[in-house]
Motif scaffolding. Structure first.
Motif, mmCIF file in Angstrom:
data_model
loop_
_atom_site.group_PDB
_atom_site.id
_atom_site.type_symbol
_atom_site.label_atom_id
_atom_site.label_comp_id
_atom_site.label_asym_id
_atom_site.label_seq_id
_atom_site.Cartn_x
_atom_site.Cartn_y
_atom_site.Cartn_z
ATOM 1 N N ALA A 12 0.841 -1.206 0.000
ATOM 2 C CA ALA A 12 0.000 0.000 0.000
ATOM 3 C C ALA A 12 0.874 1.253 0.000
ATOM 4 C CB ALA A 12 -0.930 -0.001 1.211
ATOM 5 N N GLY A 13 1.957 1.218 0.754
ATOM 6 C CA GLY A 13 2.894 2.346 0.767
ATOM 7 C C GLY A 13 3.539 2.564 -0.584
ATOM 8 N N GLN A 19 1.948 6.809 -6.907
ATOM 9 C CA GLN A 19 1.045 7.881 -7.341
ATOM 10 C C GLN A 19 1.690 9.244 -7.106
ATOM 11 O OE1 GLN A 19 -2.368 6.191 -5.018
ATOM 12 N NE2 GLN A 19 -3.522 6.813 -6.824
ATOM 13 N N ARG A 20 2.378 9.389 -5.982
ATOM 14 C CA ARG A 20 3.064 10.650 -5.687
ATOM 15 C C ARG A 20 4.129 10.936 -6.759
ATOM 16 N NH1 ARG A 20 6.805 11.630 -0.352
ATOM 17 N NH2 ARG A 20 7.228 13.835 -0.695
ATOM 18 N N LEU A 21 4.860 9.918 -7.157
ATOM 19 C CA LEU A 21 5.889 10.093 -8.193
ATOM 20 C C LEU A 21 5.269 10.499 -9.531
ATOM 21 C CD1 LEU A 21 8.245 7.123 -7.296
ATOM 22 C CD2 LEU A 21 8.866 9.554 -7.291
ATOM 23 N N ARG A 22 4.092 9.957 -9.855
ATOM 24 C CA ARG A 22 3.422 10.340 -11.105
ATOM 25 C C ARG A 22 3.005 11.808 -11.080
ATOM 26 N NH1 ARG A 22 2.069 5.045 -10.847
ATOM 27 N NH2 ARG A 22 0.160 5.245 -9.647
ATOM 28 N N LEU A 48 -0.640 16.254 -3.561
ATOM 29 C CA LEU A 48 -1.512 15.197 -3.086
ATOM 30 C C LEU A 48 -1.367 15.054 -1.585
ATOM 31 C CD1 LEU A 48 -0.141 11.923 -2.844
ATOM 32 C CD2 LEU A 48 0.588 12.825 -5.012
ATOM 33 N N THR A 49 -2.412 14.563 -0.987
ATOM 34 C CA THR A 49 -2.410 14.314 0.447
ATOM 35 C C THR A 49 -2.662 12.836 0.683
ATOM 36 O OG1 THR A 49 -4.775 14.815 0.635
ATOM 37 C CG2 THR A 49 -3.241 16.638 0.999
ATOM 38 N N PHE A 50 -2.157 12.361 1.791
ATOM 39 C CA PHE A 50 -2.323 10.963 2.169
ATOM 40 C C PHE A 50 -3.310 10.855 3.322
ATOM 41 C CE2 PHE A 50 2.150 11.090 0.625
ATOM 42 C CZ PHE A 50 2.007 10.229 -0.439
ATOM 43 N N LYS A 51 -3.859 9.666 3.487
ATOM 44 C CA LYS A 51 -4.696 9.370 4.649
ATOM 45 C C LYS A 51 -4.440 7.932 5.064
ATOM 46 C CE LYS A 51 -8.793 7.961 2.028
ATOM 47 N NZ LYS A 51 -10.211 8.208 1.794
ATOM 48 N N ASN A 52 -4.731 7.648 6.334
ATOM 49 C CA ASN A 52 -4.657 6.280 6.830
ATOM 50 C C ASN A 52 -6.031 5.652 6.717
ATOM 51 O OD1 ASN A 52 -1.954 6.389 7.542
ATOM 52 N ND2 ASN A 52 -2.402 7.191 9.572
ATOM 53 N N VAL A 53 -6.056 4.436 6.222
ATOM 54 C CA VAL A 53 -7.307 3.702 6.085
ATOM 55 C C VAL A 53 -7.149 2.379 6.830
ATOM 56 C CG1 VAL A 53 -8.882 2.608 4.457
ATOM 57 C CG2 VAL A 53 -7.753 4.750 3.846
ATOM 58 N N LEU A 54 -8.090 2.089 7.699
ATOM 59 C CA LEU A 54 -8.027 0.853 8.471
ATOM 60 C C LEU A 54 -8.374 -0.336 7.583
ATOM 61 C CD1 LEU A 54 -7.727 -0.630 11.185
ATOM 62 C CD2 LEU A 54 -10.175 -0.230 11.550
ATOM 63 N N MET A 62 -3.425 1.477 6.792
ATOM 64 C CA MET A 62 -2.639 1.447 5.564
ATOM 65 C C MET A 62 -2.728 2.823 4.924
ATOM 66 S SD MET A 62 -3.738 -2.344 4.294
ATOM 67 C CE MET A 62 -2.602 -2.478 2.963
ATOM 68 N N VAL A 63 -1.640 3.260 4.335
ATOM 69 C CA VAL A 63 -1.613 4.572 3.707
ATOM 70 C C VAL A 63 -2.312 4.514 2.354
ATOM 71 C CG1 VAL A 63 0.617 4.293 2.553
ATOM 72 C CG2 VAL A 63 -0.158 6.568 3.199
ATOM 73 N N GLN A 64 -2.953 5.620 2.011
ATOM 74 C CA GLN A 64 -3.670 5.720 0.742
ATOM 75 C C GLN A 64 -3.661 7.186 0.324
ATOM 76 O OE1 GLN A 64 -8.068 5.032 0.582
ATOM 77 N NE2 GLN A 64 -7.402 3.009 -0.113
ATOM 78 N N VAL A 65 -3.694 7.444 -0.970
ATOM 79 C CA VAL A 65 -3.796 8.823 -1.438
ATOM 80 C C VAL A 65 -5.199 9.319 -1.126
ATOM 81 C CG1 VAL A 65 -3.805 10.316 -3.473
ATOM 82 C CG2 VAL A 65 -2.034 8.583 -3.211
ATOM 83 N N ASN A 66 -5.268 10.472 -0.475
ATOM 84 C CA ASN A 66 -6.549 11.061 -0.104
ATOM 85 C C ASN A 66 -7.099 11.901 -1.250
ATOM 86 O OD1 ASN A 66 -8.721 11.869 1.535
ATOM 87 N ND2 ASN A 66 -7.606 13.658 2.240
ATOM 88 N N LYS A 67 -6.327 12.909 -1.672
ATOM 89 C CA LYS A 67 -6.768 13.803 -2.740
ATOM 90 C C LYS A 67 -5.578 14.260 -3.573
ATOM 91 C CE LYS A 67 -9.591 16.424 0.303
ATOM 92 N NZ LYS A 67 -10.009 17.725 0.729
ATOM 93 N N ILE A 68 -5.850 14.500 -4.835
ATOM 94 C CA ILE A 68 -4.903 15.194 -5.703
ATOM 95 C C ILE A 68 -5.591 16.504 -6.052
ATOM 96 C CG2 ILE A 68 -3.661 15.198 -7.885
ATOM 97 C CD1 ILE A 68 -3.683 12.121 -7.751
ATOM 98 N N MET A 69 -4.955 17.609 -5.678
ATOM 99 C CA MET A 69 -5.599 18.903 -5.861
ATOM 100 C C MET A 69 -4.605 19.937 -6.361
ATOM 101 S SD MET A 69 -6.194 19.572 -1.881
ATOM 102 C CE MET A 69 -4.920 19.155 -0.726
ATOM 103 N N PRO A 70 -5.113 21.004 -6.955
ATOM 104 C CA PRO A 70 -4.217 22.060 -7.432
ATOM 105 C C PRO A 70 -3.632 22.855 -6.262
ATOM 106 C CG PRO A 70 -6.503 22.602 -7.910
ATOM 107 C CD PRO A 70 -6.497 21.246 -7.300
#
Length: 137
Positions: A12-13, A19-22, A48-54, A62-70
């Motif tokens: 997941a990491g 995604q961050r690299l893209r 982009l921001t990350f969030k933890n998802v159980l 587990m880490v997950q991309v939360n949002k991709i924003m300008p």
């Protein structure tokens, strides 16, 4: 936590850092792009921001991309009266992308990706050794 769970968390990491690299690559690719018409906006940096998802099946976050924003940071102004997108004063809006910052973020994402990959490789090696011990017993 067992080795399989550790591998899932690391995977997941790796996905999140991929995604961050893209996003960073897109920012770098557009660092010099400008609008083609006067008054138009150039490329706006994305963050982009990350969030933890159980993950209930393993009982771990587990880490997950939360949002991709300008990025709301202001554009730069460059004096270039000959540019097609220059305003009445001769200034052109430039993207709000700082290449040095993007390269630094890229290096950090790469290191995180590699650390997660190392956890997966170590877990696989431990599983292989365990299976080898069980076979010889």
């Amino acid at each position: 936590m067992n080795l399989k769970d550790a591998m899932q968390i690391s995977a997941a990491g790796m996905k999140a850092q991929g995604q961050r690299l893209r996003v960073i690559s897109e920012n770098l690719a557009n660092a010099d792009s400008t609008a083609q018409t006067p008054g138009g906006e150039p490329y706006r940096r994305k963050i982009l921001t990350f969030k933890n998802v159980l993950n209930r099946s393993i009982g771990a976050d587990m880490v997950q991309v939360n949002k991709i924003m300008p990025d709301s940071k202001d554009f730069e102004l460059k004096y270039d009266p000959s540019h097609p997108a220059a305003n009445a004063e001769g200034y052109v809006l430039r993207p709000n992308v700082n290449s040095l910052l993007e390269l630094s973020d890229m290096r950090q994402a790469q290191r995180s990706y590699e650390a997660n990959l190392s956890v997966i490789e170590t877990s696989k090696a431990m599983l292989s050794r365990t299976i080898g011990l069980l076979r010889s017993a």
